[in-house]
Motif scaffolding. Structure first.
Motif, PDB file in Angstrom:
ATOM      1  N   ASP A 176       0.983  -0.833  -0.423  1.00 43.61           N
ATOM      2  CA  ASP A 176      -0.039   0.072  -0.147  1.00 43.61           C
ATOM      3  C   ASP A 176       0.468   0.985  -0.098  1.00 43.61           C
ATOM      4  OD1 ASP A 176      -1.767  -1.558   0.010  1.00 43.61           O
ATOM      5  OD2 ASP A 176      -3.044  -1.327   2.051  1.00 43.61           O
ATOM      6  N   ASP A 180       1.154   1.886  -4.737  1.00 47.01           N
ATOM      7  CA  ASP A 180       0.362   3.219  -4.229  1.00 47.01           C
ATOM      8  C   ASP A 180       0.543   4.168  -3.928  1.00 47.01           C
ATOM      9  OD1 ASP A 180      -0.361  -0.055  -4.615  1.00 47.01           O
ATOM     10  OD2 ASP A 180      -2.078   0.102  -2.944  1.00 47.01           O
ATOM     11  N   ARG A 209      -0.778  -8.916  -6.946  1.00 48.06           N
ATOM     12  CA  ARG A 209      -0.623  -7.320  -6.958  1.00 48.06           C
ATOM     13  C   ARG A 209       0.762  -7.107  -7.539  1.00 48.06           C
ATOM     14  NH1 ARG A 209      -1.814  -4.717  -1.172  1.00 48.06           N
ATOM     15  NH2 ARG A 209      -1.362  -2.502  -2.500  1.00 48.06           N
TER      16      ARG A 209
END
Length: 304
Positions: A176, A180, A209
């Motif tokens: 994350d 991201d 991912r």
């Protein structure tokens, strides 16, 4: 694309059979003094035992400030014929003496870039990856700060980032942040210690991912995970992610060495785990885990 070793930069195909996560030298405030890895002869013996089992390369994840002994690594590589990749980066705070991390808190990205492009300490030996660490189930302030520095160094150099996950947890939080929010490509991220959190569904989500999934073992501190290793690998291989897997020994104590301690040490990867992987999943999968995948995971288009 090149893999940066302590002797030179290699084309990926030259890396060979690889232990994707291990330690030749390691000193930590969290370890008893008699368990630290600081013995050159012991390191040489362990690398030779690994070479005798067919090993050709070792990726050492020991980061900045934890006794990497970079000055010794080229000689060990030359004398044993085993390629060695060194690391920069920073571990969890508890591995360092009081006050050490605070002294370099604002210089981390600069330190990482220097060790990747110029040399570690007073040497001209360059690191080939950035090793960092998450927290237990969450990313604490220290982990997030180090990861931001690692991302900055990655964007400056294209170096791969290898992540210690405390007991295998918080890998999703790492992606994350790094992928991201900080724009690190997932193929530049190696998620370590996933065997210590043997949740097949979580592993599949991480694989989707696009990151590399590293399983280390067996570790003397995590014996309960050993019987689950093959099931974890099977779930990922059956789902088509055999080309995302890496395996390492993660030998962090003198006791864990095969050559001078109680083992099982580095050779176990090739004398025991590789035959089992070949038996259960086939020779092609074993060749991917130990040869082809590391050649892709640790290769990059270096910017400096």
């Amino acid at each position: 694309m090149r893999i940066r070793t302590v002797l030179n930069d290699l084309v990926p195909g030259a890396l060979g059979v690889t232990d994707s996560h291990d330690h030749l030298f390691f000193r930590s405030a969290a370890l008893p003094e008699d368990q630290e890895l600081d013995d050159e002869a012991g390191a040489v013996a362990e690398v030779r035992a690994f070479a005798d089992a067919g090993g050709q390369a070792i990726v050492q994840w020991t980061p900045h400030g934890l006794n990497r002994r970079a000055d010794l690594l080229p000689g060990i590589s030359t004398s044993t014929g085993v390629a060695i990749v060194a690391a920069t980066g920073l571990h969890r705070r508890e591995h360092y003496p009081d006050g050490y991390v605070d002294k370099i808190h604002d210089e981390l990205a600069e330190i990482f870039v220097r060790e990747l492009t110029t040399g570690i300490g007073d040497t001209q030996i360059r690191a080939g990856l950035i090793k960092i660490a998450g927290g237990f189930h969450i990313l604490d302030a220290h982990a997030e700060h180090v990861m931001r520095a690692a991302a900055e160094a990655h964007h400056a150099t294209n170096a791969p980032i290898a992540v210690h996950h405390e007991l295998g947890s918080a890998a999703d939080a790492v992606l994350d942040l790094l992928v991201d929010r900080l724009d690190v490509h997932p193929a530049a991220v190696v998620l370590g210690h996933l065997n210590r959190f043997p949740d097949h569904r979580a592993h599949l989500e991480l694989a989707r991912r696009g990151a590399w999934l590293a399983f280390d073992g067996p570790s003397r501190a995590n014996n309960a995970t050993d019987p689950r290793l093959m099931d974890c690998l099977a779930a990922l291989i059956d789902a088509g992610y055999g080309d995302s897997l890496l395996l390492g020994g993660d030998t962090t104590t003198a006791r864990a060495r095969a050559s001078t301690g109680e083992g099982p040490g580095m050779p176990y990867l090739l004398t025991h785990l590789r035959p089992r992987i070949t038996q259960y999943f086939g020779a092609e999968v074993a060749d991917n885990v130990f040869r082809n995948n590391p050649a892709r995971a640790f290769a990059t288009d270096w910017r400096a």
